[in-house]
Structures are given as structure tokens and as C-alpha cells.
Design a protein around this motif. Structure first.
Motif, PDB file in Angstrom:
ATOM      1  N   GLN A 179      -3.576   2.018   7.967  1.00  0.00           N
ATOM      2  CA  GLN A 179      -4.117   3.115   7.066  1.00  0.00           C
ATOM      3  C   GLN A 179      -3.081   4.359   6.835  1.00  0.00           C
ATOM      4  O   GLN A 179      -2.391   4.389   7.420  1.00  0.00           O
ATOM      5  N   TYR A 185      -4.063  10.655   2.278  1.00  0.00           N
ATOM      6  CA  TYR A 185      -3.641  11.296   1.051  1.00  0.00           C
ATOM      7  C   TYR A 185      -4.376  12.542   1.042  1.00  0.00           C
ATOM      8  O   TYR A 185      -5.507  12.666   0.991  1.00  0.00           O
ATOM      9  N   LYS A 244      -7.036   3.950   2.659  1.00  0.00           N
ATOM     10  CA  LYS A 244      -6.541   5.168   2.538  1.00  0.00           C
ATOM     11  C   LYS A 244      -7.532   6.195   2.797  1.00  0.00           C
ATOM     12  O   LYS A 244      -8.616   6.111   2.091  1.00  0.00           O
ATOM     13  N   THR A 272       0.883  -1.153   0.237  1.00  0.00           N
ATOM     14  CA  THR A 272      -0.001  -0.093  -0.130  1.00  0.00           C
ATOM     15  C   THR A 272       0.823   1.095  -0.111  1.00  0.00           C
ATOM     16  O   THR A 272       0.552   2.222  -0.755  1.00  0.00           O
ATOM     17  N   ASN A 295       0.603   3.763  -3.301  1.00  0.00           N
ATOM     18  CA  ASN A 295       0.067   5.208  -3.134  1.00  0.00           C
ATOM     19  C   ASN A 295       0.808   6.100  -4.238  1.00  0.00           C
ATOM     20  O   ASN A 295       0.272   7.148  -4.543  1.00  0.00           O
ATOM     21  N   ARG A 306      -8.813   9.670   1.917  1.00  0.00           N
ATOM     22  CA  ARG A 306      -8.661  10.602   1.083  1.00  0.00           C
ATOM     23  C   ARG A 306      -9.291  12.032   1.332  1.00  0.00           C
ATOM     24  O   ARG A 306     -10.420  12.168   1.702  1.00  0.00           O
TER      25      ARG A 306
END
Length: 330
Positions: A205, A208, A184, A16, A20, A186
Motif C-alpha cells: 500500500q 497520498y 492507495k 503502483t 501514483n 487517499r
């Protein structure tokens, strides 16, 4: 150790972090990369579910099946049933390369150049073939002819930008995003929002943050990593990060660490203030192509500001280059 299920989960968390970066580069340009990341991460999730159902502690031998005798094993090894399958035939050889008649092309080019040089070598006689134009046939001396001629667009005007050019079109507005997508968080396109809070975080987790302006975000609990990309006048407060906090292509960023963070990376950023806690004084600050960076250290109940060097001087010591930060004159 660890058992198969937890080991696959650790590999999923590691994947992950790197996927990303793929999402960051291709999220708004190529949906194929986004679909690939989702499919790739889904492989780990499905594999973990399969292991929990069938192989919790790894592969196991059947206790109720028949026991293979030595004679049976010897017959199996000597038979052709265990032989490896034949390799597929090799691909056919490529066809012959195309044949170009280079001599014909060369002769045509030589003939055309010879004809051109023959005309140029005529000197003043080259104008004998021109037809004389009388005054009544010249447009600059006969206005009536100018009215009959169609207008010719200037070559320079043909390259001017039209009103529908992409450069003159207004920027497309995006709807704000604040959601948990898989593992993730957001946080995107937030404007003038100072009450953004992320609760109930998990170690796997990541967060971003993209194109947020004049906003503040607080992340509670422990999280894997945080990325701030293309943000302006943005504030971040978080408790603990086990990986890295990245600031990319941003301006006027303020970060306050309440717990611990091992690394903070700053790239292509103008103006970044980082408030460290007592527990995070061993944090490493990595910067590149950035300016106006300041680290604030807690001292006697207050913060003392220390600027991060932006200029460096390099000298040759006879065997290698030695680089050290230049002194900042206040």
C-alpha cells in the motif's frame, strides 16, 4: 524463482509507485489518465488471478497427450502450415502536395505595396483629396451632434475583467477524503483534524496526502511509500516505509519517523522539520528548491537540531565544477 504469481505481484507493486505520479499530475485535470492507470493496474491483478487458476508454477506439458513422432515433426516443419503469415501490403503513397499560385500572390502583394508608396510620395499633395468640414459639422463645437452620436466603448475598457472572471471567483470547496482506494490510501482536503490514524497497513500500500491544512496523520505498520502534496501546517507520524517519503509544494511540515525509512525527498517546500529515530539515522535526505529545512537527531534522550544547507557555492577547479554547501550563519 520467484514463481509466476508472486513475480506478477511484485511487478504490480512496482507499477503502483510510478502510476501514483501520473495520478498526482492528472487527477484533477484529465480523467483519461486516471482511467488508464486503473485499467493498467487491473491487468496485473487479472493476470495474477489467471496464473493462480491455470499456471501456478508456470507452463506445464501434458502427460496424457500423444507423443509426436520424428516423422510427424519433420513433415510439419517442411510443410507450409508453419510458415509465417504474409505481411500486410504497405500503405498507399501520400497524395501530391497542394499547389499554390505563388506568382499570383507575389504580384498582388507587389502591386499593393507600389500603390501605397505612390500615395506616400505625394508629400503635401496627399491632403488635397480630403474634404473640408465646416464648424457646424464638428462634434466638439456642436453639442447637439454629440447627443446624436452613439457612445463608443474605449478599447482599454473592453479588456477589463468581468465579475464572472475565473480569477475573481471564489475557490471551490472540496469534501474531505479519507479512504483506501485499491492499494492507495487517499487523505485529502482535511482541515483541523488531529486524530487521523491509518491502521492495518500492508507492504504493497501507498499513502497520498493532498491539500490538508492544520492536521496530523499517524500511519501504523509498514507501508510502501508516502507522498505529501500541497499541504500546510501538516504533521505526519509513521512507523516504517520501505520506499520513499516525498514532500512536494508544501509549507510548515513536521515528520516523525518511529522506525525506518531509506529516503526522504523534499521539493518546493518552505519549512520542513524531520525527526529521525535511532533506526533511521542512515536515511538519505534529498532536497531541491526548498528552504527552512531541519533534521532533528536523537541524542541523550532529546533531539538536537541540524539545519539543511540552502545555499551552495560552486568553483571551477581547472577540469570540472566543484559544488559544496555554504556555511549557515546562525
Amino acid at each position: 524463482s520467484p514463481k509466476p504469481g508472486p513475480y506478477v505481484k511484485e511487478m504490480n507493486d512496482a507499477a503502483t509507485f510510478y502510476t501514483n505520479r501520473v495520478l498526482k499530475d492528472y487527477k484533477h485535470s484529465d480523467a483519461r489518465h486516471v482511467d488508464w492507470v486503473k485499467s493498467y493496474l487491473n491487468i496485473w491483478s487479472e493476470l495474477q488471478a489467471y496464473i493462480k487458476e491455470h499456471h501456478t508454477t508456470g507452463l506445464t506439458w501434458s502427460k496424457t497427450g500423444p507423443v509426436a513422432s520424428p516423422m510427424f515433426m519433420r513433415s510439419v516443419l517442411t510443410s507450409g502450415s508453419c510458415a509465417s503469415p504474409p505481411l500486410p501490403p504497405p500503405p498507399p503513397p501520400p497524395g501530391p502536395p497542394p499547389i499554390f499560385d505563388t506568382e499570383t500572390v507575389k504580384d498582388e502583394g507587389t502591386a499593393s505595396r507600389s500603390a501605397l508608396f505612390a500615395q506616400l510620395n505625394q508629400g503635401e499633395a496627399i491632403t488635397k483629396g480630403l474634404r473640408h468640414v465646416s464648424d457646424d459639422q464638428k462634434t466638439h463645437k456642436n453639442p447637439s451632434l454629440r447627443a446624436q452620436c452613439p457612445s463608443v466603448r474605449s478599447p482599454t475598457k473592453s479588456h477589463t475583467l468581468s465579475p464572472t472572471s475565473p480569477k475573481n471567483s471564489p475557490q471551490q470547496s472540496h469534501a474531505p477524503v479519507f479512504e483506501l482506494e485499491g492499494k492507495k490510501w487517499r487523505v485529502e482536503y482535511q482541515e483541523d483534524k488531529n486524530d487521523l490514524v491509518i491502521n492495518n497497513t500492508e507492504l504493497k500500500q501507498v499513502a497520498y496526502i493532498f491539500k490538508c491544512n492544520k492536521s496530523t496523520l499517524q500511519i501504523k505498520g509498514k507501508i510502501n511509500s508516502i507522498t505529501i502534496d500541497n499541504c500546510k501546517k501538516f504533521g505526519l507520524v509513521f512507523d516504517n516505509v520501505v520506499g520513499i517519503v516525498e514532500v512536494i509544494n508544501s509549507r510548515d511540515i513536521e515528520i516523525q519517523v518511529m522506525g525506518k525509512v531509506p529516503t526522504i525527498s523534499i521539493n518546493k517546500t518552505e519549512g520542513c522539520h524531520i525527526y529521525l529515530s535511532e533506526e533511521s539515522l542512515d536515511c538519505e535526505i534529498v532536497s531541491a528548491k526548498s528552504s527552512e529545512m531541519n533534521i532533528l537527531i536523537p541524542q541523550d534522550g532529546d533531539y538536537k537540531e541540524f539545519p539543511v544547507p540552502e545555499q551552495f557555492k560552486t568553483a571551477w577547479d581547472g577540469s570540472k565544477l566543484v559544488t559544496e554547501p555554504a556555511e549557515i550563519v546562525g
